[in-house]
Design an enzyme around this catalytic site. Structure first.
Site, PDB file in Angstrom:
ATOM      1  N   HIS A 123      35.927  31.292  34.923  1.00  0.00           N
ATOM      2  CA  HIS A 123      36.650  30.724  36.066  1.00  0.00           C
ATOM      3  C   HIS A 123      35.837  31.033  37.321  1.00  0.00           C
ATOM      4  O   HIS A 123      35.129  32.043  37.370  1.00  0.00           O
ATOM      5  CB  HIS A 123      38.021  31.411  36.117  1.00  0.00           C
ATOM      6  CG  HIS A 123      38.975  30.874  37.132  1.00  0.00           C
ATOM      7  ND1 HIS A 123      38.874  31.157  38.472  1.00  0.00           N
ATOM      8  CD2 HIS A 123      40.072  30.095  36.993  1.00  0.00           C
ATOM      9  CE1 HIS A 123      39.875  30.572  39.126  1.00  0.00           C
ATOM     10  NE2 HIS A 123      40.614  29.913  38.244  1.00  0.00           N
ATOM     11  N   ASP A 200      37.699  39.838  33.032  1.00  0.00           N
ATOM     12  CA  ASP A 200      38.723  39.067  33.733  1.00  0.00           C
ATOM     13  C   ASP A 200      39.856  38.784  32.739  1.00  0.00           C
ATOM     14  O   ASP A 200      39.721  37.948  31.852  1.00  0.00           O
ATOM     15  CB  ASP A 200      38.102  37.767  34.265  1.00  0.00           C
ATOM     16  CG  ASP A 200      39.151  36.787  34.782  1.00  0.00           C
ATOM     17  OD1 ASP A 200      40.338  37.153  34.870  1.00  0.00           O
ATOM     18  OD2 ASP A 200      38.772  35.636  35.098  1.00  0.00           O
ATOM     19  N   GLN A 203      43.978  35.469  31.840  1.00  0.00           N
ATOM     20  CA  GLN A 203      44.587  34.621  30.818  1.00  0.00           C
ATOM     21  C   GLN A 203      44.904  35.412  29.540  1.00  0.00           C
ATOM     22  O   GLN A 203      45.287  34.828  28.533  1.00  0.00           O
ATOM     23  CB  GLN A 203      43.654  33.449  30.473  1.00  0.00           C
ATOM     24  CG  GLN A 203      43.366  32.517  31.639  1.00  0.00           C
ATOM     25  CD  GLN A 203      44.584  31.724  32.078  1.00  0.00           C
ATOM     26  OE1 GLN A 203      45.561  31.576  31.340  1.00  0.00           O
ATOM     27  NE2 GLN A 203      44.541  31.189  33.298  1.00  0.00           N
ATOM     28  N   LYS A 226      50.815  35.002  36.722  1.00  0.00           N
ATOM     29  CA  LYS A 226      50.691  34.328  35.426  1.00  0.00           C
ATOM     30  C   LYS A 226      51.496  35.038  34.346  1.00  0.00           C
ATOM     31  O   LYS A 226      51.567  34.590  33.208  1.00  0.00           O
ATOM     32  CB  LYS A 226      49.214  34.250  35.015  1.00  0.00           C
ATOM     33  CG  LYS A 226      48.386  33.341  35.930  1.00  0.00           C
ATOM     34  CD  LYS A 226      46.979  33.198  35.405  1.00  0.00           C
ATOM     35  CE  LYS A 226      45.992  32.736  36.467  1.00  0.00           C
ATOM     36  NZ  LYS A 226      46.164  31.349  36.897  1.00  0.00           N
ATOM     37  N   CYS A 366      38.932  24.949  37.891  1.00  0.00           N
ATOM     38  CA  CYS A 366      38.132  25.982  38.567  1.00  0.00           C
ATOM     39  C   CYS A 366      37.052  26.521  37.643  1.00  0.00           C
ATOM     40  O   CYS A 366      36.794  27.729  37.608  1.00  0.00           O
ATOM     41  CB  CYS A 366      39.017  27.111  39.087  1.00  0.00           C
ATOM     42  SG  CYS A 366      40.208  26.579  40.306  1.00  0.00           S
TER      43      CYS A 366
END
Lengths: 415, 155
Positions: A123, A200, A203, A226, A366
């Site tokens: 991302h 990261d 997600q 999220k 993104c």
């Protein structure tokens, strides 16, 4: 344990509405998740009962607010299995967390000639901070490429990560293709070459059990919104030794110890990195979201999404008019699925699905370098969460069929 | 069957232009060229225009990628402004912009837009207004001779 999904949907009043005269089918969870009543109630309770600034007063409300804020930090610590709360820093979100690392650890440790290795599926939030850092430092940015099935090419990773590498930064799960990356193996590779590992987890944390100590990552970033918490709150996990050696990110109140006219000393961890009044209510909301997820059990959350992917993904891949990007194996897949209807632009598809009440994302997500690598301008993306049901999967498939029919019919008529 | 609502947006004329776009080719030695992008979706329009000494658009062509709405809009825009003066074309761009934004405009001005006027239905699909305006925005930038590559950062 509460695992009955029909029971769960009652916690999300937003899902119980008609959009364009059809029942809302919310499949844009990779963008942001809906908030259960329990999280909204926690925010309301905080503002109606405990609101005050934290770490700054001797009065009762200040103490209650401080306890609520630090209690949320303890919940995060337990949720991701950090070694101690000092390793959990509240930020605005994953983007802020990643920028923090690049601006502090990166600024202090990257020199000309050094290399930073990321993957081509990142991302923009785990790409641009590193891209700009290497530009400032005359260092080099390298990309780990993909296998034909949309997974990280680990042989490529092995050639890209060298003794010149100082930072490896890779997503735990792709926000486009739903790929789950082998973070443990990458972290080992990074450490063997003396590099640090940044992950990261935006997600991943909402959808699967995450244990930062088992992953052995040096930094781990994620967003609250999220995972059903409010927007504007997120987390940076970092190993204590690294955090302690890093310069502060921002300067101001809270992050200081003593301030003199011409010099200052910094607060201890984690507050050294929390300048100014923080998103206190957001942290409280994140704590409530973690309570909600832990009540369900993260293994159950993952199993529920897996069950829906097991139904949805094969239906999409079997359709010769639909192209799916990323792993075809449902077992190696999160609930994020990128696809296109052949011959149709994803914006047209998303508009048509919206007319059927189905909310999906359309665009480059993104991740423009990934889109370029896949030879795409944009894709549609459906992404699932715990409150989605088989009904939602069926509605998406139905709406896709309607969409194909609408455009084929109209196009034939137009000729 | 709520897809029937789509008929108001994806009219036959629009689908026809998207399927068989007019003027979809690059011009060699164009007097003015402009590339605009919609960063939210990745759509790109490269617009080539030939202006003669009287500021009349004597030839126009576009290339690029995009959705049904952006491609058909580029096709209809090219049809509408070919043979028009620079000032007239800029006025048409303003009319088109007012129309899709739901602002006040005159029927006589709409008639000037030919097929492009059919995109007035985009008002009911606010998320898609940018798709319709991308090519008109390229036209404006091209005619105002701001010849660098630009991104469409505003609605």
């Amino acid at each position: 344990m509460k695992t009955d999904i029909s029971d769960l949907r009652g916690d999300f009043p937003i899902l119980d509405q008609l959009v364009n005269d059809e029942p809302l089918t919310y499949l844009d969870n990779a963008a942001t998740a809906q908030k259960p009543n329990q999280v909204v109630a926690a925010l309301t309770h905080f503002y109606q009962t405990d609101n005050a600034n934290v770490h700054r007063g001797v009065h009762t409300l200040a103490e209650r607010a401080t306890v609520a804020y630090e209690d949320a930090r303890h919940k995060v610590t337990h949720f991701i299995n950090a070694a101690e709360p000092a390793e959990v820093i509240f930020t605005k979100g994953a983007t802020d967390s990643l920028n923090l690392i690049a601006s502090t650890y990166g600024e202090a440790n990257i020199e000309a000639g050094d290399e930073i290795v990321i993957s081509i599926m990142e991302h923009h939030s785990n790409l641009i901070p590193w891209q700009q850092l290497v530009l400032r430092k005359h260092a080099t940015l390298k990309y780990i490429e993909l296998t034909p099935t949309g997974e990280l090419d680990m042989a490529d990773a092995d050639t890209k990560i060298t003794d010149k590498t100082k930072i490896v930064a890779v997503a735990h799960a792709s926000n486009v293709m739903g790929t789950v990356n082998p973070i443990v193996a990458l972290t080992k590779m990074a450490h063997q070459h003396g590099a640090i590992m940044v992950c990261d987890g935006a997600q991943a944390v909402p959808h699967m059990p995450v244990d930062v100590q088992a992953l052995d990552v040096d930094f781990y970033a994620f967003s609250g919104h999220k995972m059903m918490a409010p927007t504007g709150i997120g987390v940076l996990y970092g190993k204590r030794d690294l955090l302690a050696a890093m310069p502060p990110y921002q300067f101001g109140g809270e992050m200081i110890n003593f301030v003199h006219r011409y010099e200052s000393t910094w607060n201890e961890l984690p507050w050294k990195f929390e300048a100014g009044t923080q998103n206190i209510a957001g942290a409280v909301g994140l704590g409530a979201a973690i309570d909600y997820l832990e009540n369900l059990g993260m293994s159950n959350v993952q199993a529920h999404e897996q069950q829906l992917v097991n139904s949805l993904l094969p239906q999409l891949t079997a359709d010769h008019q639909i192209e799916v990007y990323g792993p075809n194996d449902p077992v190696r897949h999160t609930g994020v699925i990128a696809f296109n209807i052949k011959g149709l632009h994803p914006h047209d598809v998303a508009t048509a699905l919206d007319m059927e009440g189905v909310a999906v994302r359309a665009g480059h997500h993104c991740a423009q370098p990934l889109m370029e690598t896949l030879g795409l301008v944009a894709t549609a993306r459906a992404s699932l969460y715990i409150y989605n049901t088989q009904d939602d999967v069926d509605r998406l498939i139905h709406a896709l069929n309607e969409t194909k029919e609408f455009f084929s019919h109209e196009l034939i008529k137009a000729e | 069957m709520s897809l029937s609502k789509l008929n108001s947006l994806y009219r036959e004329v629009i689908l026809d232009h998207a399927d068989h776009p007019h003027h979809k080719h690059a011009l060699t030695d164009a007097t003015t060229t402009m590339t605009v992008k919609n960063p939210t979706c990745g759509d790109v329009i490269n617009l080539d225009i030939d202006l003669n000494e009287d500021d009349v658009i004597t030839n126009i062509g576009f290339t690029g990628e995009g959705c049904t709405i952006s491609q058909s809009s580029a096709s209809m825009m090219s049809d509408a402004v070919l043979g028009k003066t620079k000032d007239d074309a800029l006025k048409m761009a303003k009319t088109f912009s007012d129309m899709v934004m739901g602002k006040q405009h005159y029927q006589a001005d709409l008639d000037e837009l030919d097929d492009a006027a059919i995109l007035s239905s985009i008002v009911s699909f606010p998320a898609r207004i940018k798709c319709a305006t991308l090519s008109w925005w390229a036209l404006q930038r091209a005619l105002l001779s701001n010849q660098q590559e630009e991104s469409d950062g505003e609605a």
